[in-house]
Write an enzyme that holds these catalytic residues in place. Structure first.
Site, PDB file in Angstrom:
ATOM      1  N   THR A  13     -14.585   5.782  15.575  1.00  0.00           N
ATOM      2  CA  THR A  13     -15.864   5.259  16.088  1.00  0.00           C
ATOM      3  C   THR A  13     -16.148   3.862  15.539  1.00  0.00           C
ATOM      4  OG1 THR A  13     -16.692   7.515  16.169  1.00  0.00           O
ATOM      5  CG2 THR A  13     -18.334   5.780  16.251  1.00  0.00           C
ATOM      6  N   VAL A  14     -16.000   3.693  14.234  1.00  0.00           N
ATOM      7  CA  VAL A  14     -16.372   2.409  13.613  1.00  0.00           C
ATOM      8  C   VAL A  14     -15.342   1.327  13.935  1.00  0.00           C
ATOM      9  CG1 VAL A  14     -16.789   1.240  11.410  1.00  0.00           C
ATOM     10  CG2 VAL A  14     -17.687   3.544  11.784  1.00  0.00           C
ATOM     11  N   LYS A 104     -17.174   5.153   2.776  1.00  0.00           N
ATOM     12  CA  LYS A 104     -18.100   5.487   1.677  1.00  0.00           C
ATOM     13  C   LYS A 104     -17.501   6.395   0.615  1.00  0.00           C
ATOM     14  CE  LYS A 104     -18.994   7.612   5.709  1.00  0.00           C
ATOM     15  NZ  LYS A 104     -20.098   8.109   6.476  1.00  0.00           N
ATOM     16  N   ILE A 135     -28.425  -1.105   8.260  1.00  0.00           N
ATOM     17  CA  ILE A 135     -29.384  -1.740   7.329  1.00  0.00           C
ATOM     18  C   ILE A 135     -28.586  -2.604   6.346  1.00  0.00           C
ATOM     19  CG2 ILE A 135     -31.144  -1.342   5.552  1.00  0.00           C
ATOM     20  CD1 ILE A 135     -31.635   1.412   6.740  1.00  0.00           C
ATOM     21  N   GLY A 186     -21.605  10.054  18.215  1.00  0.00           N
ATOM     22  CA  GLY A 186     -20.792   9.266  17.269  1.00  0.00           C
ATOM     23  C   GLY A 186     -21.469   9.080  15.917  1.00  0.00           C
ATOM     24  N   GLU A 189     -19.427  12.818  11.201  1.00  0.00           N
ATOM     25  CA  GLU A 189     -17.999  12.679  10.919  1.00  0.00           C
ATOM     26  C   GLU A 189     -17.245  13.717  11.761  1.00  0.00           C
ATOM     27  OE1 GLU A 189     -17.229  10.230   8.559  1.00  0.00           O
ATOM     28  OE2 GLU A 189     -19.385   9.907   8.641  1.00  0.00           O
ATOM     29  N   ASP A 200     -22.091  13.165   1.953  1.00  0.00           N
ATOM     30  CA  ASP A 200     -22.085  11.796   2.473  1.00  0.00           C
ATOM     31  C   ASP A 200     -23.240  10.989   1.855  1.00  0.00           C
ATOM     32  OD1 ASP A 200     -21.090   9.929   4.809  1.00  0.00           O
ATOM     33  OD2 ASP A 200     -23.269   9.961   4.976  1.00  0.00           O
ATOM     34  N   LYS A 204     -23.077   7.622  -0.773  1.00  0.00           N
ATOM     35  CA  LYS A 204     -23.820   6.373  -0.558  1.00  0.00           C
ATOM     36  C   LYS A 204     -24.748   6.089  -1.746  1.00  0.00           C
ATOM     37  CE  LYS A 204     -23.478   6.980   4.429  1.00  0.00           C
ATOM     38  NZ  LYS A 204     -24.055   7.651   5.596  1.00  0.00           N
ATOM     39  N   GLY A 301     -23.495   5.196  13.762  1.00  0.00           N
ATOM     40  CA  GLY A 301     -23.180   4.755  15.122  1.00  0.00           C
ATOM     41  C   GLY A 301     -22.243   3.563  15.082  1.00  0.00           C
TER      42      GLY A 301
END
Ligand code: HSE
Length: 329
Positions: A13-14, A104, A135, A186, A189, A200, A204, A301
């Protein structure tokens, strides 16, 4: 004008978001960096699956193809999990390439080592995409820390969990369906365990801890509870009391010691994270000089995360341009 040659590691996705954005925003990137941006190589596990890629791009399963190409300046990494990503990035840094990562789990465990290695080899390391999606939290904290001291950070750091809780509360969707939707969109994971069990958000939080306090607390001491045990009835009950259950990650320094937790918390209307819904993330920061600050935006996303990676890329090249201009002045 000589292009900036980049490589992508991973095309999920990324990675796909970065691939698309480099094409759709080519003119903008060129304005900021002063040079065209050219994707030279993509490393993927199963090349046969990807038939839409530009024929000029070298598609490889072998990291050596990228390491041995001296033209490649920057490597975007969007692989899931610690290995082989960590080994690949170490080799890229040693080969003198700048790296930009969205990974991450790998960065929470090995970010410090990678930062040191990048310093030793005089390369640049961007990791804003690891935390809170679109962000710009890493660059914001780096900016704040130049003058402020930060005492506490509290955030909604997993878009999937926040999306599921919002859908369950507002649309009365079941947990399973809301999770399926988060996967289709999306956000989640491929294996969503890390999303819904709080791992997750923990990764982070540890990245923020390392950046803000220069260290991480012992992971074994951190309370970590996910959202999988929250029922529709729990959500309805809390809403009746004008509260909302939010999945919140907290790190704070109390008398020199770091305390961290990742857990569902019931918050009332005055809490800075009360209004954060859907896939949005938010990070609330307490500082000594500016007081309190909350940043909000999409936490997952393809495009928000790709944007975070390309912002790191632009920062890297605009710094190079200003350094060159300073030298020439
Ligand atoms: N699965 C992650 C989330 C993606 O839902 O927040 C962004 O890191």
């Amino acid at each position: 004008m000589k292009p900036i040659h980049v490589a992508l590691l991973g095309l999920g996705t990324v990675g796909e978001g970065v691939y698309q954005t480099i094409q759709t925003h080519q003119d903008r990137l060129q304005q900021v960096t002063g040079r065209p941006v050219h994707i030279s190589a993509i490393l993927i596990e199963h090349p046969d699956k990807y038939t839409h890629l530009d024929k000029e791009i070298t598609i490889t399963t072998d990291i050596q193809t990228i390491l041995q190409n001296p033209d490649i300046d920057v490597v975007f990494e969007a692989i899931v999990g610690i290995e082989p990503a960590f080994s690949y990035l170490k080799q890229c840094i040693i080969a003198g390439k700048s790296i930009i990562t969205a990974n991450k789990e790998m960065f929470a465990r090995h970010g410090f080592e990678l930062k040191q290695l990048a310093q030793k080899h005089d390369t640049t390391l961007g990791y804003d995409a690891t935390t809170a999606g679109g962000i710009p939290i890493i660059q914001t904290i780096q900016q704040l820390l130049q003058v402020n001291q930060i005492h506490k950070i509290q955030g909604i750091l997993n878009g999937t969990s926040n999306y599921i809780l919002t859908e369950m509360r507002e649309q009365h969707t079941s947990f399973e369906i809301a999770l399926e939707q988060a996967q289709t969109l999306g956000y989640a994971e491929a294996d969503p365990t890390n999303d819904i069990e709080g791992y997750d958000a923990l990764y982070k939080l540890m990245i923020l801890s390392e950046l803000t306090f220069g260290e991480q607390p012992d992971w074994a001491d951190i309370k970590r509870i996910g959202i999988s045990d929250i029922s529709a009835a729990d959500l309805a009950n809390s809403q009746t009391a004008e509260e909302k259950i939010k999945h919140i990650a907290t790190i704070q320094q109390i008398e020199g010691k770091l305390h961290a937790a990742v857990e569902p918390i019931s918050v009332t209307t005055t809490h800075p994270l009360y209004a954060i819904e859907g896939v949005d993330n938010a990070v609330y920061i307490e500082t000594d000089l500016i007081g309190n600050l909350t940043l909000t935006g999409p936490g997952a996303g393809a495009l928000p995360t790709a944007s975070a990676m390309l912002e790191d890329f632009c920062t890297l090249f605009s710094k190079k341009i200003s350094t060159i201009n300073k030298v020439l002045a």
